[in-house]
Design an enzyme around this catalytic site. Structure first.
Site, PDB file in Angstrom:
ATOM      1  N   ASP A 191     -14.057 -35.388  13.874  1.00 24.54           N
ATOM      2  CA  ASP A 191     -15.053 -34.657  12.952  1.00 24.54           C
ATOM      3  C   ASP A 191     -15.045 -33.278  13.130  1.00 24.54           C
ATOM      4  OD1 ASP A 191     -16.382 -37.416  12.792  1.00 24.54           O
ATOM      5  OD2 ASP A 191     -17.320 -37.104  14.932  1.00 24.54           O
ATOM      6  N   HIS A 233     -14.047 -34.877  23.868  1.00 25.12           N
ATOM      7  CA  HIS A 233     -13.944 -36.328  23.468  1.00 25.12           C
ATOM      8  C   HIS A 233     -13.781 -36.935  24.849  1.00 25.12           C
ATOM      9  CE1 HIS A 233     -12.471 -40.101  22.011  1.00 25.12           C
ATOM     10  NE2 HIS A 233     -12.898 -39.600  20.837  1.00 25.12           N
ATOM     11  N   HIS A 291     -21.859 -39.489  18.033  1.00 27.12           N
ATOM     12  CA  HIS A 291     -20.672 -40.268  17.578  1.00 27.12           C
ATOM     13  C   HIS A 291     -20.458 -39.986  16.235  1.00 27.12           C
ATOM     14  CE1 HIS A 291     -18.200 -43.499  17.658  1.00 27.12           C
ATOM     15  NE2 HIS A 291     -19.106 -44.554  17.747  1.00 27.12           N
TER      16      HIS A 291
HETATM   17  N1  ACO Z   1     -19.084 -28.129  23.614  1.00 23.76           N
HETATM   18  C1  ACO Z   1     -19.599 -27.440  24.732  1.00 23.76           C
HETATM   19  N2  ACO Z   1     -19.332 -28.175  25.738  1.00 23.76           N
HETATM   20  C2  ACO Z   1     -19.024 -29.009  25.988  1.00 23.76           C
HETATM   21  C3  ACO Z   1     -18.682 -29.998  24.748  1.00 23.76           C
HETATM   22  C4  ACO Z   1     -18.962 -29.359  23.362  1.00 23.76           C
HETATM   23  N3  ACO Z   1     -18.699 -30.068  22.296  1.00 23.76           N
HETATM   24  N4  ACO Z   1     -18.202 -31.087  24.922  1.00 23.76           N
HETATM   25  C5  ACO Z   1     -18.358 -31.297  26.364  1.00 23.76           C
HETATM   26  N5  ACO Z   1     -18.647 -30.084  26.929  1.00 23.76           N
HETATM   27  C6  ACO Z   1     -18.468 -29.689  28.288  1.00 23.76           C
HETATM   28  C7  ACO Z   1     -19.969 -30.239  28.893  1.00 23.76           C
HETATM   29  O1  ACO Z   1     -21.028 -29.300  28.812  1.00 23.76           O
HETATM   30  C8  ACO Z   1     -19.345 -30.510  30.286  1.00 23.76           C
HETATM   31  O2  ACO Z   1     -19.473 -29.297  31.103  1.00 23.76           O
HETATM   32  P1  ACO Z   1     -19.697 -29.215  32.676  1.00 23.76           P
HETATM   33  O3  ACO Z   1     -18.535 -29.971  33.465  1.00 23.76           O
HETATM   34  O4  ACO Z   1     -19.929 -27.703  32.949  1.00 23.76           O
HETATM   35  O5  ACO Z   1     -21.140 -29.783  32.811  1.00 23.76           O
HETATM   36  C9  ACO Z   1     -18.002 -31.112  30.006  1.00 23.76           C
HETATM   37  O6  ACO Z   1     -17.600 -30.238  28.809  1.00 23.76           O
HETATM   38  C10 ACO Z   1     -17.756 -32.487  30.187  1.00 23.76           C
HETATM   39  O7  ACO Z   1     -18.421 -32.964  29.052  1.00 23.76           O
HETATM   40  P2  ACO Z   1     -19.325 -34.495  28.986  1.00 23.76           P
HETATM   41  O8  ACO Z   1     -20.706 -34.400  28.347  1.00 23.76           O
HETATM   42  O9  ACO Z   1     -19.189 -35.115  30.225  1.00 23.76           O
HETATM   43  O10 ACO Z   1     -18.096 -35.140  28.214  1.00 23.76           O
HETATM   44  P3  ACO Z   1     -18.225 -36.743  27.648  1.00 23.76           P
HETATM   45  O11 ACO Z   1     -17.010 -37.480  27.714  1.00 23.76           O
HETATM   46  O12 ACO Z   1     -19.566 -37.343  28.202  1.00 23.76           O
HETATM   47  O13 ACO Z   1     -18.812 -36.375  25.864  1.00 23.76           O
HETATM   48  C11 ACO Z   1     -18.713 -36.187  23.665  1.00 23.76           C
HETATM   49  C12 ACO Z   1     -17.971 -36.587  24.974  1.00 23.76           C
HETATM   50  C13 ACO Z   1     -19.935 -36.776  23.695  1.00 23.76           C
HETATM   51  C14 ACO Z   1     -17.743 -36.381  22.571  1.00 23.76           C
HETATM   52  C15 ACO Z   1     -19.145 -34.623  23.997  1.00 23.76           C
HETATM   53  O14 ACO Z   1     -17.769 -33.735  24.022  1.00 23.76           O
HETATM   54  C16 ACO Z   1     -19.743 -33.935  22.900  1.00 23.76           C
HETATM   55  O15 ACO Z   1     -20.952 -34.028  22.823  1.00 23.76           O
HETATM   56  N6  ACO Z   1     -19.198 -33.270  21.778  1.00 23.76           N
HETATM   57  C17 ACO Z   1     -19.811 -32.915  20.618  1.00 23.76           C
HETATM   58  C18 ACO Z   1     -20.273 -34.041  19.599  1.00 23.76           C
HETATM   59  C19 ACO Z   1     -18.941 -34.509  18.942  1.00 23.76           C
HETATM   60  O16 ACO Z   1     -18.089 -33.961  18.258  1.00 23.76           O
HETATM   61  N7  ACO Z   1     -18.955 -35.755  18.934  1.00 23.76           N
HETATM   62  C20 ACO Z   1     -17.715 -36.450  18.031  1.00 23.76           C
HETATM   63  C21 ACO Z   1     -16.967 -37.434  18.990  1.00 23.76           C
HETATM   64  S1  ACO Z   1     -15.779 -38.011  18.133  1.00 23.76           S
HETATM   65  C22 ACO Z   1     -16.425 -39.462  17.534  1.00 23.76           C
HETATM   66  O17 ACO Z   1     -17.211 -40.113  18.063  1.00 23.76           O
HETATM   67  C23 ACO Z   1     -15.829 -39.915  16.262  1.00 23.76           C
END
Ligand code: ACO
Length: 426
Positions: free
Chosen positions: A358, A302, A263
């Protein structure tokens, strides 16, 4: 009658027709007509609206973000943070007199009790400023026991003012403690952001003169981070507030959620990731590793945005303005190469992974001289406004009861108890 969905329980043949509301939601209570014990299993609220809210509108597919109906782009261009704060809290952009009164209220509440300062001075020498902030915000509830009167509007307003006014003071104190510098008291003649910069950086000069471009950049970043509807920390705020806890305890819970690397901690992780990558040449190799499941591309993806995060667009512009004053961040080239590589790669395109707020904010904070550990703290200051706007909304929402999700129990059935001496285990 508008659009509806009809659900048939094939076990009993019972049918229920549920109205689809204009905002594309259906009431889960309809399922009770079929079977009072039937539950919707939705871990992490992927398809569940937990509340009705009028604060912030996000259309993740179209990349739209509006506070109280106003596009984020206009607010970032034309307003300042305190004005946006009042908009989020009250629902309306204030007139000149109301805005002046609000600014004055905030200014006179920036000081903290001396015991708060002493409390902060007792942390371990290398305490993370975000841990200090979370604990100190919680501790504020002991300084303001009147805050428990959450249904007294006047008392409630006072806590809102206190929290918004004191957050920069606590944030700056946490930083000064971690670098062993004396705390700088608030200067009530300065604006919200210039005062914060003064408490952060002032050394021996009579008055710290913040560069106006940097002060404005920080103000824009504060606007962009002020609210984002039902994110993890706001959900924590609402959950704790639904038990009628005081706003300091609820805000501390929200800040604790923000601390997590998925987050508000992501901006810190972005810089660590760019540092690890080390050079533009290493970008393709890094992207391949992420695609193999070895780590994530921090600052990308996201839950709601399946398009470019509009805040990331605005932040990129702010970054250019800041870099023109302080010189570029050497990690910028790696970030740009990474963005370009990811946006051209099927893995990221298929999963609709775009830069989020971010991805570039950390580069700006770093260029402005903020240490990595302060990044989430810089997020918590403005997000306090969003948390409080949702707190007020929740308390006025007759549909809201104490948050208490159901579970799917997947553990053992009833088992016979065996006394410790008779258990056949090491
Ligand atoms: N890098 C690589 N792959 C990713 C990323 C990433 N940053 N984010 C999602 N994916 C992939 C997952 O591995 C998944 O792949 P799959 O379908 O083959 O298993 C798919 O995309 C969907 O991802 P989920 O984890 O289901 O997406 P979710 O909505 O649960 O997660 C999150 C959202 C937590 C923001 C995620 O994208 C992430 O971890 N990003 C990196 C951390 C980040 O930048 N957080 C800031 C968010 S903005 C904020 O809070 C202000």
């Amino acid at each position: 009658m508008g659009d509806s969905i009809t659900i048939t329980d094939d076990r009993t043949g019972k049918t229920v027709t549920v109205l689809i509301e204009a905002d594309n939601t259906i009431a889960s209570t309809a399922l009770r007509h079929l079977d009072p014990e039937l539950r919707v299993y939705d871990p992490s609220f992927v398809s569940t609206a937990s509340c009705a809210s009028a604060v912030t509108y996000v259309d993740g597919d179209a990349g739209i973000l509006r506070y109280r109906g106003y596009p984020i782009e206009v607010l970032a261009e034309r307003s300042d943070f305190l004005e946006v704060a009042l908009l989020l809290l009250t629902g309306e952009l204030p007139g000149p007199a109301a805005l002046a009164e609000w600014r004055q209220e905030i200014v006179v509440h920036t000081y903290v009790h001396e015991n708060v300062k002493h409390f902060m001075q007792q942390f371990h020498h290398d305490a993370h400023p975000m841990g200090m902030l979370v604990s100190t915000v919680a501790a504020l509830s002991t300084f303001y026991p009147d805050a428990k009167q959450i249904f007294d509007e006047e008392v409630r307003h006072k806590q809102i003012v206190r929290l918004i006014a004191k957050m920069p003071t606590l944030a700056a104190f946490a930083h000064r403690f971690s670098v062993g510098m004396p705390f700088v008291y608030p200067d009530n003649d300065l604006s919200y952001t210039t005062n914060f910069l003064s408490m952060m950086w002032k050394v021996a000069e009579p008055r710290y003169a913040a560069h106006p471009v940097l002060a404005r950049a920080l103000d824009v970043l504060f606007i962009l981070h002020a609210d984002h509807e039902q994110n993890c920390s706001t959900t924590a705020m609402r959950t704790v507030a639904s038990a009628h806890a005081d706003p300091y305890s609820a805000t501390a819970a929200a800040a604790a959620a923000l601390y997590g690397p998925r987050h508000g901690g992501a901006n810190e992780e972005v810089i660590r990731m760019l540092d690890d990558i080390g050079s533009v040449d290493a970008v393709p190799g890094f992207v391949e590793r992420v695609k193999r499941g070895d780590g994530r591309l921090m600052g990308f993806g996201h839950r709601v945005y399946k398009n470019y995060d509009p805040r990331a667009r605005l932040i990129k512009r702010t970054a250019d303005e800041v870099f023109a004053v302080v010189g570029s961040n050497p990690l910028l080239d790696i970030a740009l190469a990474l963005e370009e590589a990811a946006l051209a790669d099927d893995y990221f395109v298929e999963r609709k992974l775009y830069p989020n707020v971010d991805f570039y904010s950390g580069l700006i904070y770093q260029a402005m001289g903020f240490p990595l550990e302060m990044f989430t703290v810089l997020f918590a200051i403005p997000r306090t406004v969003g948390w409080l706007a949702h707190w007020v909304e929740l308390l006025g929402d007759a549909d809201q009861r104490i948050a208490r999700p159901r579970q799917r129990y997947i553990g053992a059935g009833e088992r016979p108890y065996i006394p410790v001496g008779e258990r056949n285990r090491a």
